[in-house]
Design a protein around this motif. Structure first.
Motif, short mmCIF file in Angstrom:
data_model
loop_
_atom_site.label_atom_id
_atom_site.label_comp_id
_atom_site.label_asym_id
_atom_site.label_seq_id
_atom_site.Cartn_x
_atom_site.Cartn_y
_atom_site.Cartn_z
N VAL A 1 24.50 -12.53 5.94
CA VAL A 1 23.59 -12.27 4.82
C VAL A 1 22.25 -11.78 5.33
CG1 VAL A 1 22.35 -13.30 2.88
CG2 VAL A 1 24.74 -13.92 3.31
N GLY A 2 21.77 -12.41 6.42
CA GLY A 2 20.51 -11.98 7.00
C GLY A 2 20.55 -10.53 7.46
N ALA A 3 21.67 -10.12 8.01
CA ALA A 3 21.82 -8.73 8.46
C ALA A 3 21.79 -7.77 7.27
CB ALA A 3 23.11 -8.57 9.25
N LEU A 4 22.38 -8.19 6.17
CA LEU A 4 22.40 -7.32 4.99
C LEU A 4 21.00 -7.07 4.44
CD1 LEU A 4 25.54 -8.67 3.08
CD2 LEU A 4 25.27 -6.42 4.15
N VAL A 5 20.15 -8.11 4.47
CA VAL A 5 18.79 -7.94 3.94
C VAL A 5 17.81 -7.60 5.06
CG1 VAL A 5 19.18 -9.45 1.97
CG2 VAL A 5 18.35 -10.44 4.12
N LEU B 1 26.30 -9.40 -2.60
CA LEU B 1 24.91 -9.41 -3.05
C LEU B 1 24.72 -8.56 -4.30
CD1 LEU B 1 22.84 -9.27 0.27
CD2 LEU B 1 23.67 -11.24 -1.02
N VAL B 2 25.61 -7.60 -4.52
CA VAL B 2 25.58 -6.80 -5.74
C VAL B 2 26.98 -6.75 -6.34
CG1 VAL B 2 23.66 -5.37 -4.91
CG2 VAL B 2 26.02 -4.59 -4.62
N HIS C 1 25.14 -0.62 -10.63
CA HIS C 1 25.03 -1.74 -9.71
C HIS C 1 23.97 -2.72 -10.22
CE1 HIS C 1 26.61 1.70 -7.46
NE2 HIS C 1 27.19 0.82 -6.65
N ARG C 2 24.25 -4.00 -10.01
CA ARG C 2 23.26 -5.02 -10.37
C ARG C 2 23.38 -6.17 -9.37
NH1 ARG C 2 24.46 -5.82 -16.25
NH2 ARG C 2 22.34 -6.63 -16.11
N LEU C 3 22.36 -7.04 -9.33
CA LEU C 3 22.42 -8.20 -8.45
C LEU C 3 23.59 -9.08 -8.85
CD1 LEU C 3 18.69 -9.31 -8.01
CD2 LEU C 3 20.05 -7.79 -6.57
N ALA C 4 24.23 -9.67 -7.87
CA ALA C 4 25.43 -10.46 -8.15
C ALA C 4 25.13 -11.76 -8.87
CB ALA C 4 26.17 -10.75 -6.83
N SER C 5 23.92 -12.31 -8.69
CA SER C 5 23.62 -13.60 -9.29
C SER C 5 22.11 -13.87 -9.23
CB SER C 5 24.36 -14.72 -8.57
OG SER C 5 23.85 -14.87 -7.26
N PRO C 6 21.64 -14.85 -10.01
CA PRO C 6 20.22 -15.24 -9.89
C PRO C 6 19.88 -15.74 -8.49
CG PRO C 6 21.19 -16.12 -11.90
CD PRO C 6 22.32 -15.57 -11.09
#
Length: 236
Positions: free
Chosen positions: A10-14, A60-61, A72-77
């Motif tokens: 997850v860190g790599a993705l962001v 993440l999306v 596309h939208r964010l997967a969750s709050p």
């Protein structure tokens, strides 16, 4: 099971500026096309497609198909919470801070954080509700009091107070530490209801291609009458 490897993934993705720019563009709850996200990130459509594929694979999306278009939208709050937290950490990283511009000032005054209000306005609403005894906040938890439920319902702010289910695990009320104010604004179902109410009543309106919100003249009058919230310059 959460492992060090999954956290690192997850860190790599962001960890890529273009992907962060895309995720930030989605933080107001809108669903955007790949072309719109490419423009937000300042990359080519081909590069954006590769980034979006990675964000989709990393959960993440999500993608919503409508006709020939894919949105596309964010997967969750929780993803919005992650980004807000990263912005809070980044603002404390000790890097030289750029001179604040007009856009930055607008974001600090009022903005959306996924589907709830953030910035000075969001924090001011949380402060008012807590001072009136309508909510209680302690550390990373919050609750709506019976008096608060009655008052909010009387104001026409519909809050879903049904029990939390497996399908809808979102809490009724939760503090979300604001990266610009360094104090909590309100998330959860109550935070979303307050944001929806302000938009539907015309108290605030969304700015084009931005998470910043503009408080309308009608909005300032209503916020003063209902919550005793005045523009920052008038509050000093």
């Amino acid at each position: 099971m959460v492992t060090a490897v999954s956290v690192a993934q997850v860190g790599a993705l962001v960890g890529d500026p273009a992907r962060v720019a895309m995720l930030q563009a989605l933080m107001d709850g809108r669903a955007l096309t790949a072309a719109e996200l490419a423009n937000a990130a300042g990359v080519t459509p081909q590069t954006a497609s590769g980034h979006l594929a990675r964000l989709l694979a990393g959960s993440l999306v999500t993608v919503v198909k409508q006709g020939r278009h894919r949105y596309h939208r964010l997967a969750s709050p929780q993803v919005a919470r992650l980004l807000e937290g990263l912005m809070l950490v980044a603002s404390d990283a000790g890097n030289p801070k750029p001179r604040a511009g007009t856009r930055d000032a607008q974001l600090r005054l009022a903005r959306t954080c996924y589907d709830h209000l953030a910035g000075w306005l969001g924090v001011s609403l949380a402060d008012t509700l807590m001072a009136r005894g309508w909510i209680e906040i302690a550390d990373d938890a919050a609750l709506v009091t019976p008096e608060g439920l009655r008052r909010l319902t009387a104001l026409g702010i519909g809050v879903d107070v049904g029990p939390i289910s497996i399908a809808r695990s979102r809490p009724l009320c939760r503090p979300c530490l604001d990266w610009s104010e360094r104090r909590p604004h309100l998330a959860g179902r109550l935070g979303a209801a307050l944001c929806t109410h302000c938009l539907e009543q015309g108290w605030v309106r969304k700015r084009s291609n931005s998470r910043a919100l503009e408080v309308t003249p009608i909005g300032w009058r209503a916020l003063d009458e209902v919550f005793e919230i005045r523009p920052p310059s008038a509050s000093k």
